[in-house]
Structures are given as C-alpha cells and as structure tokens.
Scaffold this active site. Sequence first.
Site, PDB file in Angstrom:
ATOM      1  N   PHE A 155      77.414 -24.654 -58.930  1.00 27.43           N
ATOM      2  CA  PHE A 155      78.362 -24.214 -59.988  1.00 27.43           C
ATOM      3  C   PHE A 155      77.981 -22.842 -60.546  1.00 27.43           C
ATOM      4  O   PHE A 155      77.993 -22.641 -61.765  1.00 27.43           O
ATOM      5  CB  PHE A 155      78.413 -25.204 -61.159  1.00 27.43           C
ATOM      6  CG  PHE A 155      78.633 -26.645 -60.784  1.00 27.43           C
ATOM      7  CD1 PHE A 155      79.551 -26.997 -59.809  1.00 27.43           C
ATOM      8  CD2 PHE A 155      77.929 -27.656 -61.430  1.00 27.43           C
ATOM      9  CE1 PHE A 155      79.764 -28.330 -59.478  1.00 27.43           C
ATOM     10  CE2 PHE A 155      78.136 -29.000 -61.104  1.00 27.43           C
ATOM     11  CZ  PHE A 155      79.058 -29.343 -60.119  1.00 27.43           C
ATOM     12  N   GLU A 364      76.514 -24.596 -70.211  1.00 31.03           N
ATOM     13  CA  GLU A 364      75.470 -24.061 -71.092  1.00 31.03           C
ATOM     14  C   GLU A 364      74.967 -25.165 -72.038  1.00 31.03           C
ATOM     15  O   GLU A 364      74.756 -24.947 -73.220  1.00 31.03           O
ATOM     16  CB  GLU A 364      75.952 -22.813 -71.840  1.00 31.03           C
ATOM     17  CG  GLU A 364      76.375 -21.723 -70.842  1.00 31.03           C
ATOM     18  CD  GLU A 364      76.228 -20.297 -71.343  1.00 31.03           C
ATOM     19  OE1 GLU A 364      75.518 -20.076 -72.330  1.00 31.03           O
ATOM     20  OE2 GLU A 364      76.817 -19.401 -70.710  1.00 31.03           O
TER      21      GLU A 364
END
Lengths: 384, 249
Positions: A155, A364
């Site tokens: 990713f 994140e």
Amino acid sequence: MIRDQETLNQLVDTISRFVRERLVPAEEKVAEDDAIPEDILQEMKDMGLFGLSIPEEYGGLGLTMEEEALVAFEIGKTSPAFRSIFGTNNGIGAQGILIDGTEEQKQKYVPKLATGEILSSFCLTEPDAGSDAASLKTRAERDGDHYILNGTKRFITNGPHAGLYTVMARTDPNNKGAGGISAFVVEGDTPGLIRGKRDKKMGQKGAHTCDIIFDNCRVPAENIIGGKEGQGFKTAMKVLDRGRLHISAVCVGVAERLIEDALHFAMERKQFGQPIAEHQLVQAMLADSKAEAYAGRSMVLDAARRKDAGENVSTLASCCKLFCAEMVGKVADRAVQIHGGSGYIQEYAVERFYRDVRLFRLYEGTTQIQQIVVARGMVREAQS
Amino acid sequence: MKILVAVKRVVDYNVRIRVKADQTGVETANVKMSMNPFDEIALEEAVRIKEAGKADEVVVVSIGPSQAQETIRTGLAMGGDRGILVEADPDLEPLTVAKLLKAVVEKESPDLLILGKQAIDDDSNQTGQMLGELLGWPQGTFASKVELGDSEVSVTREIDGGAETLALNMPAVITTDLRLNEPRYAKLPNIMKAKKKPLDTLTPGDLGVDTAHRLKVVKVEEPPKRKGGAKVGSVQELVEKLRNEAKVI
C-alpha cells in the site's frame, strides 16, 4: 505559531483560490481518469505545494505546524487525491530525512522534494506488518559498503511514481523488535527495486498505491538515514507524529467542504413545500456536523500551537487523528443522508467523498492504534 | 524600460454585495477584499513583458487605505518589483485618482502605464481615460492584445462588432480587458519573499493633489428583484405584449 499574519493570509488566500478555481472543477475528471492531469500537477509544483513543510534553506516554505494546519484546512476542501500527490513530499516521504538524516542526505535530496522534481514514498507497511509495524520482515544485509534489501512493502502511497523511497528494513536479524530496524533512502532507479501493480482502491481515485518489492536491491551504506543502524523505528514514529496533525487538519477541511455541499443542497431541495433545510431533522444533521467540524478545527489548532511552542504532543496528535478521522466519516455519512437518493448517485460529489474519507480512519495509524497511543500516554503521564 | 501598474483594493468578486442599512454605500466592514480582477490582468501583462526581457522594472501603485498594502504585496508576489501606496480615502472619485496617478507618474517617469479598464466596485471605467488626457499620452483602452515595439506599442482593442488595432507612441496608457491574459497564481515562496520588497507610502498632500469630493452620492439601493417571466403561445402574442404591455415597440 504564526510568524507573519499578513503573509500567511496571502498564502492561505492564494491556496484557497487555487483549490476553488482549479482543483474543485477538475475533481470529477480526476476520479474518472484515475489520474491528475499533467498541467494541474505542473501548476501545483510551480506554486510550491510540494515544499510546504520543508525548511526554507532547502527550498521549501518552512511552515510552522499551525501555519501548515491552516493551509491543510484549505487543501482539504477538494478531493484528497490532490493532497496525496504532494502529501508524501511534505510528510512521510521527506520528514524521515529531515528529522534524522545527515546534512549530506538533506542537501542531496530535500531540495528536489521541495520543488516536486522527484516524488517520494514511505515504505513501512508490509503484507504481514501493518499496525504492528515493528514486526516487519524486510531484510537489509551488510555487504561491503552496501546493504542488500529483500522484502515486500504494501500500500505504498505514490509508489508507482516516486523517485525516492524511505524504507524501513531489519538490519539486525537477531533483534525481532523495533531496535533491529534501520531506515534507508533508496533511489527509484536502483536495480532490484520493483514497483508492483497499482492497487484498485475503494476511493481517492487519482492517488496511487502499489507494492514495492526489493529483490537483492543494493543500496549504498551511506544511504542509511542518520548514518546509524537501529534507529529506523524511532525515525518512523517521529515522522508519523507530525503527519497525524496534518491528516487531522485535512479531515477538518474535507468535513467543512461536505457541510458546505450539504447545506447548499438542503437550501435548494424542496420537499413538503419548503427547502429541506427548514426541516428540523435535517437541521439536526447539519448542526451536529457543524459543531463536530468546529471542534476538530479547534483541537487541531490547539495541538499545532503547542507543538510549535515545543511541547511533546504525541498524545494530543493522536487525539486529533482519532477524533477528526471519525468525525469526517460521520459528516460524510450525514452529507449523503441529507442528499437523499441523490447522495448515492455519482453526479454529486458527496458520493465520491463518502468513499474517499473512509481511508482517513485507516492510514497513518488506524483509529484503534490512536486509541492505544492516547491511553498509553495517559497512563505514562499518571505514573511519572 | 519601466512599467507602472495601478491596482485597486475592492470587495472580492466572490462576495455577495450588501447595501448598508443607511443607503450611503455598500458594506465593506468584515468583508473579504482582494485585488480588482482587471488590475490582476494589467499586472500579469506587465510581468510577462518583463519576463520576456522587454522591461526592467514593474512598479505597483495603489491608492486607498493602509490595508491596500496587502493588495500591493499580492502584486509584488505575482512579480512586481516594488510598491507605492498613496494612502487616502477608499472612495475617491476617478478624476482625483487620475490626478494622483499623474503625480506618481511625474515622480517615476515610467514608459508604460497599465491599468484595469474598470474596478468591479463602482464600474466607473474612467480613470485610465482621464489619466491619458491629463498626461497628454496616447491611450489604448480595453486591450485584448498588447505587443511591444521599440518606441511604440501595438494595442488590439475590443470594440463593438470586432477588434481595432492601434499603434501608440510611448509613453502610453493601456487599460486591460478580460481576454488579454489569464493571471497567474502567485508562487508560495514568492509570497514569502514579497514582504522583503520595498514599499513606499505617500499621501495626497505629498503629491499636491486636492482630494475633496466633487460628486455627492445621494442613495445606494439594491437592484429591484427579478420577477418571473411568462411564456407566450405565438409570435403574434409576443408582438402584442411587447407593444401594449412592455411598450418597447
């Protein structure tokens, strides 16, 4: 901290106008083509958007955290795909070198990141190492004055386009934890660095991710960030700290955009003889969204000011990421609800944003990881 | 060669204009203000001429309240070299503005003066023409194309039913129309640097110009609300209505 109010006003005004006049009208095309048009990309580079948080001595704007948050509020008011293309150079792709890199590493790479001449990516996540990043398996073995990297990263934002990768790899096979990890700068044309197929994502079309595979990829030993083994995980965590506030601010911007779209629709759309904005149940949705977005804006600015003042804001940054990512999810859901059936049709931007914002709760650091960071921070503080 | 560009601080084009309750003017308190869009085009043209190596300096002039400094700074971020603010009342009349600009021109001696054809606040469309006359300089108004020669400048103007191209001896006054160019967005690093560019402040007194009003605003009103239209069934009915109801034919 705001260094000069007048200059900042101009900066924010210019970005806000660029977003409104250039980016918003291109949103649909970007989603349809799954690509940001070349001319818009060039305009974004010319404007200096790739160097917002890069210090002035390396050709960026050196925005303080508060200034960056105010800018990110504006950038949030359009498709997150636009932010994504310059987000890595400002954030996770450049910050590792900036925070812990040697002066030579900074001089060599950062000015090119500030102008957008090269794009950067941050390679931490792996097929078997997501939230538990310290368990990563990518190996870096010393071989003379090189390291040989082997492993797969998953990713990776801007992976298909980047010319520079910050890669976390295990240099000490005997240390299975965070202390065995080092951070490397790997140039995009290094033999053995293979870009995988682009991921087919739920939303944020125009922003691309892919696997990055290292197959006996030889990286010069001087490319280890900071010149020392075993520091990589600490570097990665510091990078994510700043990014969490930035992403929170983007969430606030997107929420404000969605509220604007929903309000506009509610004032135009008539049912039972009056605009639906006059209906109390619709009003409740508008009001909740407004109040939550305002809370998000206020907390991001507070945390940003504290960070600029030198406080450790790890816990607060995670509070912001946790709240704002969940908040924009709820706001997007209500925006679709207010649009009724139209909100399920691609003609209205809320349908696209609804899919786009889902990512904010995942990347994140997922919401659940933020919760752990916040709670651990609370316990730690109470013990000290 | 030196180019002087005049820019005005006006209510931003995205703002919905509201008339003050006492009907003396429009509301400007807490309203977003920006550079007049036609002046942005004027400045863009000057900066392009400089970037093409045909001018050495672009001076940005504004006449207005002290906040007009921000408008000048925007101009400096777009590529102007230095700024001059004539600090004065924001609602000066076009003739006074032209006189003030004439005094600035006499101090600065530019070779070319570029202005927007009008400001979007009062849409007067007078300052450029008055200034040309006061200076005794040739003027090319409503420019849609500007080409610089050695001692003359060719200006293509938008006129009813077509375009007219004039050759003006320099120094000259040019006012810009919408289609001349598309102004750039200031680069963010240039916005940071604009703060360091020189900006001088003058007063009408320094320039020896009397700014007393010669016109009196009687009343400012909202335009009447548009009423709904009507569909007509035939040409005959249309002609009949135009003649007997609207009384326009």
